[in-house]
Design a protein around this motif. Sequence first.
Motif, PDB file in Angstrom:
ATOM      1  N   VAL A  37       0.852  -1.193   0.000  1.00  0.00           N
ATOM      2  CA  VAL A  37       0.000   0.000   0.000  1.00  0.00           C
ATOM      3  C   VAL A  37       0.887   1.241   0.000  1.00  0.00           C
ATOM      4  O   VAL A  37       0.608   2.210  -0.718  1.00  0.00           O
ATOM      5  N   TRP A  38       1.977   1.212   0.760  1.00  0.00           N
ATOM      6  CA  TRP A  38       2.926   2.341   0.745  1.00  0.00           C
ATOM      7  C   TRP A  38       3.405   2.615  -0.680  1.00  0.00           C
ATOM      8  O   TRP A  38       3.399   3.750  -1.148  1.00  0.00           O
ATOM      9  N   ARG A  39       3.805   1.557  -1.392  1.00  0.00           N
ATOM     10  CA  ARG A  39       4.285   1.736  -2.769  1.00  0.00           C
ATOM     11  C   ARG A  39       3.183   2.316  -3.660  1.00  0.00           C
ATOM     12  O   ARG A  39       3.447   3.147  -4.527  1.00  0.00           O
ATOM     13  N   GLY A  40       1.949   1.889  -3.432  1.00  0.00           N
ATOM     14  CA  GLY A  40       0.837   2.426  -4.196  1.00  0.00           C
ATOM     15  C   GLY A  40       0.589   3.900  -3.930  1.00  0.00           C
ATOM     16  O   GLY A  40       0.168   4.642  -4.819  1.00  0.00           O
ATOM     17  N   LEU A  41       0.861   4.335  -2.714  1.00  0.00           N
ATOM     18  CA  LEU A  41       0.652   5.735  -2.343  1.00  0.00           C
ATOM     19  C   LEU A  41       1.819   6.634  -2.745  1.00  0.00           C
ATOM     20  O   LEU A  41       1.618   7.772  -3.170  1.00  0.00           O
ATOM     21  N   TYR A  42       3.058   6.127  -2.579  1.00  0.00           N
ATOM     22  CA  TYR A  42       4.241   6.988  -2.711  1.00  0.00           C
ATOM     23  C   TYR A  42       5.216   6.565  -3.811  1.00  0.00           C
ATOM     24  O   TYR A  42       6.117   7.326  -4.137  1.00  0.00           O
ATOM     25  N   GLY A  43       5.091   5.364  -4.328  1.00  0.00           N
ATOM     26  CA  GLY A  43       6.004   4.909  -5.377  1.00  0.00           C
ATOM     27  C   GLY A  43       7.137   4.030  -4.883  1.00  0.00           C
ATOM     28  O   GLY A  43       7.364   2.965  -5.424  1.00  0.00           O
ATOM     29  N   THR A  44       7.856   4.449  -3.872  1.00  0.00           N
ATOM     30  CA  THR A  44       8.951   3.645  -3.325  1.00  0.00           C
ATOM     31  C   THR A  44       8.821   3.568  -1.809  1.00  0.00           C
ATOM     32  O   THR A  44       8.236   4.448  -1.183  1.00  0.00           O
ATOM     33  N   GLU A  45       9.387   2.518  -1.258  1.00  0.00           N
ATOM     34  CA  GLU A  45       9.338   2.334   0.198  1.00  0.00           C
ATOM     35  C   GLU A  45      10.363   3.228   0.885  1.00  0.00           C
ATOM     36  O   GLU A  45      11.420   3.500   0.314  1.00  0.00           O
ATOM     37  N   PRO A  46      10.087   3.647   2.123  1.00  0.00           N
ATOM     38  CA  PRO A  46      11.005   4.553   2.814  1.00  0.00           C
ATOM     39  C   PRO A  46      12.285   3.877   3.294  1.00  0.00           C
ATOM     40  O   PRO A  46      13.300   4.531   3.489  1.00  0.00           O
ATOM     41  N   GLU A  47      12.234   2.563   3.493  1.00  0.00           N
ATOM     42  CA  GLU A  47      13.407   1.802   3.918  1.00  0.00           C
ATOM     43  C   GLU A  47      13.192   0.345   3.552  1.00  0.00           C
ATOM     44  O   GLU A  47      12.062  -0.097   3.404  1.00  0.00           O
ATOM     45  N   ALA A  48      14.267  -0.364   3.406  1.00  0.00           N
ATOM     46  CA  ALA A  48      14.184  -1.794   3.089  1.00  0.00           C
ATOM     47  C   ALA A  48      13.800  -2.564   4.347  1.00  0.00           C
ATOM     48  O   ALA A  48      14.323  -2.297   5.429  1.00  0.00           O
ATOM     49  N   ALA A  49      12.884  -3.500   4.192  1.00  0.00           N
ATOM     50  CA  ALA A  49      12.514  -4.356   5.314  1.00  0.00           C
ATOM     51  C   ALA A  49      13.595  -5.414   5.500  1.00  0.00           C
ATOM     52  O   ALA A  49      14.008  -6.046   4.526  1.00  0.00           O
ATOM     53  N   PRO A  50      14.055  -5.607   6.724  1.00  0.00           N
ATOM     54  CA  PRO A  50      15.057  -6.651   6.938  1.00  0.00           C
ATOM     55  C   PRO A  50      14.424  -8.032   6.835  1.00  0.00           C
ATOM     56  O   PRO A  50      13.204  -8.174   6.958  1.00  0.00           O
ATOM     57  N   ALA A  51      15.234  -9.040   6.597  1.00  0.00           N
ATOM     58  CA  ALA A  51      14.732 -10.416   6.658  1.00  0.00           C
ATOM     59  C   ALA A  51      14.268 -10.667   8.086  1.00  0.00           C
ATOM     60  O   ALA A  51      14.860 -10.161   9.045  1.00  0.00           O
ATOM     61  N   TYR A  52      13.187 -11.422   8.227  1.00  0.00           N
ATOM     62  CA  TYR A  52      12.662 -11.687   9.565  1.00  0.00           C
ATOM     63  C   TYR A  52      12.034 -13.070   9.597  1.00  0.00           C
ATOM     64  O   TYR A  52      11.579 -13.584   8.580  1.00  0.00           O
ATOM     65  N   THR A  53      12.021 -13.635  10.796  1.00  0.00           N
ATOM     66  CA  THR A  53      11.429 -14.946  11.001  1.00  0.00           C
ATOM     67  C   THR A  53      10.033 -14.758  11.604  1.00  0.00           C
ATOM     68  O   THR A  53       9.661 -13.654  11.995  1.00  0.00           O
ATOM     69  N   ALA A  54       9.276 -15.827  11.677  1.00  0.00           N
ATOM     70  CA  ALA A  54       7.923 -15.747  12.223  1.00  0.00           C
ATOM     71  C   ALA A  54       7.927 -15.291  13.685  1.00  0.00           C
ATOM     72  O   ALA A  54       6.958 -14.705  14.147  1.00  0.00           O
ATOM     73  N   ASP A  55       9.012 -15.535  14.404  1.00  0.00           N
ATOM     74  CA  ASP A  55       9.068 -15.137  15.817  1.00  0.00           C
ATOM     75  C   ASP A  55       9.861 -13.845  16.025  1.00  0.00           C
ATOM     76  O   ASP A  55      10.288 -13.545  17.124  1.00  0.00           O
ATOM     77  N   TRP A  56      10.023 -13.033  14.964  1.00  0.00           N
ATOM     78  CA  TRP A  56      10.836 -11.825  15.073  1.00  0.00           C
ATOM     79  C   TRP A  56      10.285 -10.925  16.170  1.00  0.00           C
ATOM     80  O   TRP A  56       9.088 -10.857  16.397  1.00  0.00           O
ATOM     81  N   GLY A  57      11.189 -10.294  16.857  1.00  0.00           N
ATOM     82  CA  GLY A  57      10.814  -9.442  17.970  1.00  0.00           C
ATOM     83  C   GLY A  57      10.648 -10.197  19.269  1.00  0.00           C
ATOM     84  O   GLY A  57      10.797  -9.626  20.339  1.00  0.00           O
ATOM     85  N   GLU A  58      10.316 -11.472  19.188  1.00  0.00           N
ATOM     86  CA  GLU A  58      10.153 -12.269  20.403  1.00  0.00           C
ATOM     87  C   GLU A  58      11.504 -12.719  20.932  1.00  0.00           C
ATOM     88  O   GLU A  58      11.632 -13.053  22.091  1.00  0.00           O
ATOM     89  N   THR A  59      12.492 -12.747  20.056  1.00  0.00           N
ATOM     90  CA  THR A  59      13.846 -13.076  20.461  1.00  0.00           C
ATOM     91  C   THR A  59      14.698 -11.837  20.248  1.00  0.00           C
ATOM     92  O   THR A  59      14.514 -11.102  19.284  1.00  0.00           O
ATOM     93  N   GLY A  60      15.590 -11.562  21.139  1.00  0.00           N
ATOM     94  CA  GLY A  60      16.471 -10.416  21.000  1.00  0.00           C
ATOM     95  C   GLY A  60      15.932  -9.136  21.595  1.00  0.00           C
ATOM     96  O   GLY A  60      16.624  -8.141  21.662  1.00  0.00           O
ATOM     97  N   GLY A  61      14.691  -9.132  22.024  1.00  0.00           N
ATOM     98  CA  GLY A  61      14.129  -7.947  22.663  1.00  0.00           C
ATOM     99  C   GLY A  61      13.810  -6.831  21.680  1.00  0.00           C
ATOM    100  O   GLY A  61      14.084  -6.914  20.487  1.00  0.00           O
TER     101      GLY A  61
END
Length: 144
Positions: A37-61
Amino acid sequence: MNERAVELARGWIGTPYVHQGSARGAGADCLGLVRGVWRGLYGTEPEAAPAYTADWGETGGGEPLLAAALRNLVAVAPDAHEGPGEVLLFRMRDGAVAKHLGIRAGLGEAASFVHAYDRHGVVESPLSAPWRARIAARFRWPEP
């Protein structure tokens, strides 16, 4: 801008769920939907999304999804009027890291949101009391 975000999000309905995906019709997860939706509104994303796992944020704090939203979107006060197109950030259980996103579509009695849900793909769901209770933060799209 906000009505356009709803229109774009609804255009993704039926896209299959694919972890880390962000291609309308081919596959998306909840972050991929918001990125699309961001790309549809603005054309390009503001930053690249990092690779993430299904439990991202739950490990590493930390709160990586919340931090990214605060960097790129406009926070809405919890008591502010609800508006269409808002990006909703959810905690799936009390005390857990916020890790699910959706885009508010309907308001009032027809309250709903568009999100990518594992095993369901991109759907529009009622914004029922259990979902409302999970909202950790609300955001508006920035002015171009």
